[in-house]
Design an enzyme around this catalytic site. Structure first.
Site, PDB file in Angstrom:
ATOM      1  N   SER A 178       0.836  -1.193   0.000  1.00  0.00           N
ATOM      2  CA  SER A 178       0.000   0.000   0.000  1.00  0.00           C
ATOM      3  C   SER A 178       0.883   1.260   0.000  1.00  0.00           C
ATOM      4  O   SER A 178       1.685   1.445  -0.905  1.00  0.00           O
ATOM      5  CB  SER A 178      -0.964  -0.047   1.188  1.00  0.00           C
ATOM      6  OG  SER A 178      -1.926   0.972   1.114  1.00  0.00           O
ATOM      7  N   ASP A 224      -9.112  -4.319  -6.023  1.00  0.00           N
ATOM      8  CA  ASP A 224      -8.605  -3.292  -5.108  1.00  0.00           C
ATOM      9  C   ASP A 224      -9.447  -2.021  -5.243  1.00  0.00           C
ATOM     10  O   ASP A 224      -9.429  -1.366  -6.276  1.00  0.00           O
ATOM     11  CB  ASP A 224      -7.143  -2.983  -5.425  1.00  0.00           C
ATOM     12  CG  ASP A 224      -6.451  -2.188  -4.338  1.00  0.00           C
ATOM     13  OD1 ASP A 224      -7.138  -1.459  -3.593  1.00  0.00           O
ATOM     14  OD2 ASP A 224      -5.210  -2.279  -4.241  1.00  0.00           O
ATOM     15  N   HIS A 256      -7.115  -5.207  -1.980  1.00  0.00           N
ATOM     16  CA  HIS A 256      -5.992  -4.403  -1.530  1.00  0.00           C
ATOM     17  C   HIS A 256      -5.210  -5.086  -0.417  1.00  0.00           C
ATOM     18  O   HIS A 256      -3.994  -4.891  -0.286  1.00  0.00           O
ATOM     19  CB  HIS A 256      -6.510  -3.048  -1.040  1.00  0.00           C
ATOM     20  CG  HIS A 256      -5.436  -2.074  -0.669  1.00  0.00           C
ATOM     21  ND1 HIS A 256      -4.591  -1.504  -1.600  1.00  0.00           N
ATOM     22  CD2 HIS A 256      -5.061  -1.565   0.541  1.00  0.00           C
ATOM     23  CE1 HIS A 256      -3.745  -0.690  -0.985  1.00  0.00           C
ATOM     24  NE2 HIS A 256      -4.009  -0.709   0.303  1.00  0.00           N
TER      25      HIS A 256
END
Length: 309
Positions: A178, A224, A256
């Site tokens: 991330s 995601d 994600h």
């Protein structure tokens, strides 16, 4: 699902000689087996060709396995004993018989802790790397800060850590999830000497990375909704120089947060990328070229093939 992976055209004029040499070496190894000399599987047997090769010849099952050939030890690094990042855990091969190892630092994402990416520590270390999974200074640090912290962690690992003697400081890489993935791009941009970068479902407000010269494999996830591939992973990949060894793997039926738990596809291709570019171990080229095909776990794969580094 896209029908087929996209292949970048070969863009490394200087790479052709290297790859002809690599193919000749592979032919020689095969002939050695045929005439009864045995496979060159031991670490020492490859030393004359590539002093950085570690471990036996890889197979699909060996890089998909939960653990590789090396027993792993670990040591905790207190945030109070370091500067520039939030401490973490170092995972490393217990054996010292193979000399030093390449190393990789891994950052968690926004609001997350080291525990969210801890599974990668022993999994990668058991394949022959020193792995530093870190905490960041605060859980809300932005990608540029996380990039600096990844570099601070590598500096600690190679200069001051208790295992610094096990690390080859010339063979280093970064990974992150991330905002940590965005941070791995920042780190690669800031330190061109890094040998590999692997952003996992990365997030960053900066969408273009033409300055990056580090071989980079980006993982996206088709589901995601936090860092959608259309506005993060895909433009990041597309902005990398076409002359760079680069890859884009979009995970199928993933989110994600898929990189936050043990995942065979992420591990398999991360190991292959790190081995290929940190260790310059062309035995792992077979898992990256030809490009991986779409499957139950891979939505698509783009990249250059063969690799030029």
């Amino acid at each position: 699902m896209r029908l087929r992976p996209h292949t970048d055209p070969p863009t490394h004029p200087s790479g052709s000689l290297r790859h002809r040499t690599g193919r000749l070496a592979g032919t020689a190894a095969a002939l050695a087996v045929l005439v009864g000399l045995g496979p060159l599987a031991g670490p020492g047997a490859h030393a004359a060709d590539n002093p950085y090769e570690r471990g036996p010849a890889p197979t699909t099952s060996s890089i998909e396995a939960p653990r590789g050939p090396y027993a792993v030890s670990q040591t905790s690094v207190s945030s109070l004993s370091v500067t520039g990042f939030g401490g973490g855990t170092i995972y490393y091969p217990t054996s010292t018989s193979d000399g030093t190892f390449g190393a990789v630092a891994i950052s968690p994402g926004y609001t997350a802790y080291e525990s969210s990416i801890a599974w990668l520590g022993p999994r990668l270390a058991s394949q022959g790397f020193v792995v530093f999974t870190i905490d960041t200074l605060t859980t809300v640090d932005q990608p540029d800060s996380r990039g600096r912290q990844l570099l601070a962690a590598l500096d600690h690992l190679t200069e001051r850590s208790s295992v610094r003697g096990r690390v080859d400081a010339s063979r280093l890489g970064v990974m992150g999830h991330s905002m940590g993935g965005g941070g791995s791009l920042e780190a690669a941009k800031s330190r061109p000497g890094l040998q590999a970068a692997i952003p996992l479902t990365p997030w960053n407000l900066d969408k273009t990375w033409p300055e990056v010269t580090t071989p980079t494999l980006i993982f996206g996830a088709d589901g995601d909704s936090i860092a959608p591939v259309s506005s993060h992973a895909e433009p990041f990949y597309s902005s990398l120089s076409s002359s760079l060894d680069r890859g884009y793997l979009e995970l199928n039926s993933a989110t994600h947060f898929t990189p936050n738990s043990s995942n065979t596809t992420i591990a398999k291709y991360s190991i292959s990328w790190l081995k290929r570019f940190i260790d310059n171990d062309t035995r792992y080229e077979q898992f990256l070229c030809p490009l991986p095909r779409p499957s139950l776990t891979i939505e698509e794969y783009r990249g250059n093939c063969p690799h030029g580094s």
